[in-house]
Design a protein around this motif. Structure first.
Motif, PDB file in Angstrom:
ATOM      1  N   ALA A   2      90.294 -22.141  39.264  1.00  0.00           N
ATOM      2  CA  ALA A   2      90.544 -21.183  38.192  1.00  0.00           C
ATOM      3  C   ALA A   2      91.920 -21.399  37.586  1.00  0.00           C
ATOM      4  O   ALA A   2      92.808 -22.008  38.205  1.00  0.00           O
ATOM      5  N   ALA A   3      92.105 -20.893  36.374  1.00  0.00           N
ATOM      6  CA  ALA A   3      93.411 -20.948  35.726  1.00  0.00           C
ATOM      7  C   ALA A   3      94.401 -20.075  36.495  1.00  0.00           C
ATOM      8  O   ALA A   3      94.023 -19.096  37.150  1.00  0.00           O
ATOM      9  N   TYR A   4      95.658 -20.415  36.405  1.00  0.00           N
ATOM     10  CA  TYR A   4      96.689 -19.640  37.084  1.00  0.00           C
ATOM     11  C   TYR A   4      96.930 -18.343  36.310  1.00  0.00           C
ATOM     12  O   TYR A   4      97.065 -18.342  35.086  1.00  0.00           O
ATOM     13  N   VAL A   5      96.961 -17.246  37.028  1.00  0.00           N
ATOM     14  CA  VAL A   5      97.262 -15.960  36.418  1.00  0.00           C
ATOM     15  C   VAL A   5      98.372 -15.292  37.203  1.00  0.00           C
ATOM     16  O   VAL A   5      98.547 -15.534  38.404  1.00  0.00           O
ATOM     17  N   VAL A   6      99.125 -14.449  36.513  1.00  0.00           N
ATOM     18  CA  VAL A   6     100.187 -13.671  37.140  1.00  0.00           C
ATOM     19  C   VAL A   6      99.598 -12.373  37.644  1.00  0.00           C
ATOM     20  O   VAL A   6      98.869 -11.696  36.914  1.00  0.00           O
ATOM     21  N   VAL A   7      99.919 -12.018  38.872  1.00  0.00           N
ATOM     22  CA  VAL A   7      99.397 -10.791  39.497  1.00  0.00           C
ATOM     23  C   VAL A   7     100.537  -9.793  39.656  1.00  0.00           C
ATOM     24  O   VAL A   7     101.554 -10.092  40.280  1.00  0.00           O
ATOM     25  N   LEU A   8     100.357  -8.601  39.086  1.00  0.00           N
ATOM     26  CA  LEU A   8     101.400  -7.555  39.139  1.00  0.00           C
ATOM     27  C   LEU A   8     100.820  -6.269  39.674  1.00  0.00           C
ATOM     28  O   LEU A   8      99.630  -5.992  39.497  1.00  0.00           O
ATOM     29  N   PRO A   9     101.637  -5.461  40.355  1.00  0.00           N
ATOM     30  CA  PRO A   9     101.126  -4.165  40.820  1.00  0.00           C
ATOM     31  C   PRO A   9     100.692  -3.304  39.631  1.00  0.00           C
ATOM     32  O   PRO A   9     101.308  -3.347  38.558  1.00  0.00           O
ATOM     33  N   ARG A  10      99.616  -2.538  39.841  1.00  0.00           N
ATOM     34  CA  ARG A  10      99.128  -1.685  38.757  1.00  0.00           C
ATOM     35  C   ARG A  10      99.693  -0.296  38.939  1.00  0.00           C
ATOM     36  O   ARG A  10      99.610   0.254  40.042  1.00  0.00           O
TER      37      ARG A  10
END
Length: 351
Positions: free
Chosen positions: A343-351
């Motif tokens: 998969a493409a790289y995505v940034v993960v941030l707290p919601r």
């Protein structure tokens, strides 16, 4: 003849005990009791008494809660004599084994029968709400209050009593309550104890036009929050009890330096699998499932899947009714990640 004497040679074995103690005048006539005998037995200090118009209690003294239920159903469910030809009977209305086939207990009495701890005891209720077809030509009287509807829901049989399903009973109960705390207690218990889904309850409240009342709106907000919290708790238990890999909980996904992709309830970054709880219910009382309201969610799913991220949707109802099966769905999606392109790289941030 006293109140213990058989009514007629016609056997009563098909009747429940309470139906031997509470009968309509039509039933009594069918068992050989003439009008004069009926009047004599229902005189003051007589062995019988009139419980409601056209309904007799075949013993002296106050009625039990069960007798009041059956009496209200007999009163509301019988076809009016003058209207019998002009108003079609409900299915089963002519069946002697189903004398109240077109009447259902609803409101607070129904919730008590559904075992709501926050509903009052039956004997403490001043009135018993009975759901009837809109064409009924009766008026509320005594302890029987008629609630008319264009379409009767399918009855739930509880102890031989036809009862409205929980969402409809909730709406009819809330319609007569002005205390915010009482409304909130009923709605919260409905969801917390698994009596019904939030969507079903809110839908009935909306159809009853109760969402214009501020105290009901506040209670619905609590209901939706309660439903969401319970679904999240079941989701956590599913991961723990079924040995699924620990995900990142409640995160937002973004492209590096790019747009916001949307929030998800759980995300396995190494396997590129996202999970979303489908708890989308509005105060308008329906699930957001038409084209316009689905567009935002469909766009998010399509965008994530174009990036190679698998999106799994679970509903609170499925988590409640088949937790193991839903764990299998998630496990299958996780295992299938090795068969896909990275998969493409995505940034993960707290919601």
């Amino acid at each position: 003849m006293n109140h213990n004497t058989p009514l007629s040679p016609r056997p009563l074995r098909h009747l429940a005990d309470v139906q031997r103690r509470v009968m309509s005048t039509a039933q009594l006539r069918a068992h050989g009791v003439c009008a004069a005998d009926l009047a004599a037995h229902c005189r003051p200090e007589g062995p019988w008494q009139q419980l409601l118009p056209g309904v007799c209690l075949l013993h002296p003294g106050p009625p039990t809660s069960e007798e009041r239920l059956h009496g209200a159903l007999l009163f509301a469910g019988r076809p009016p004599a003058k209207a019998a030809k002009s108003v079609p009977a409900q299915p089963g209305a002519g069946d002697p084994h189903a004398p109240y086939a077109d009447a259902l207990i609803t409101g607070l009495a129904a919730l008590t029968l559904h075992r709501f701890s926050s509903a009052p005891p039956l004997l403490s209720l001043d009135r018993i709400d009975v759901l009837v077809p809109r064409t009924r030509r009766l008026r509320s009287t005594g302890f029987a209050r008629l609630v008319r509807t264009p379409a009767l829901p399918t009855a739930v049989q509880i102890g031989g009593v036809p009862v409205a399903p929980v969402p409809r009973a909730l709406a009819d109960a809330v319609a007569g309550l002005g205390e915010a705390a009482a409304v909130r207690r009923l709605l919260t218990e409905a969801v917390r104890d698994g009596h019904c889904e939030p969507a079903a309850a809110v839908r009935e409240l909306s159809q009853a036009k109760l969402l214009t009342r501020p105290h009901v709106v506040d209670a619905v907000d609590s209901l939706l929050a309660e439903g969401r919290a319970l679904a999240e708790d079941r989701l956590y238990r599913m991961v723990t009890e079924h040995d699924l890999p620990d995900p990142l909980w409640n995160v937002d996904l973004r492209l590096p330096g790019g747009p916001h992709l949307g929030g998800v309830d759980a995300y396995w970054p190494d396997l590129a699998v996202a999970l979303e709880l489908d708890t989308r219910v509005t105060r308008q009382g329906f699930r957001q499932d038409d084209d316009a309201l689905w567009s935002e969610y469909a766009r998010k799913r399509e965008q994530l899947e174009r990036l190679g991220i698998t999106v799994v949707h679970l509903t609170p109802k499925k988590l409640r009714e088949s937790l193991e099966q839903q764990a299998t769905v998630v496990r299958t999606a996780l295992m299938a990640s090795s068969d896909r392109d990275p998969a493409a790289y995505v940034v993960v941030l707290p919601r």
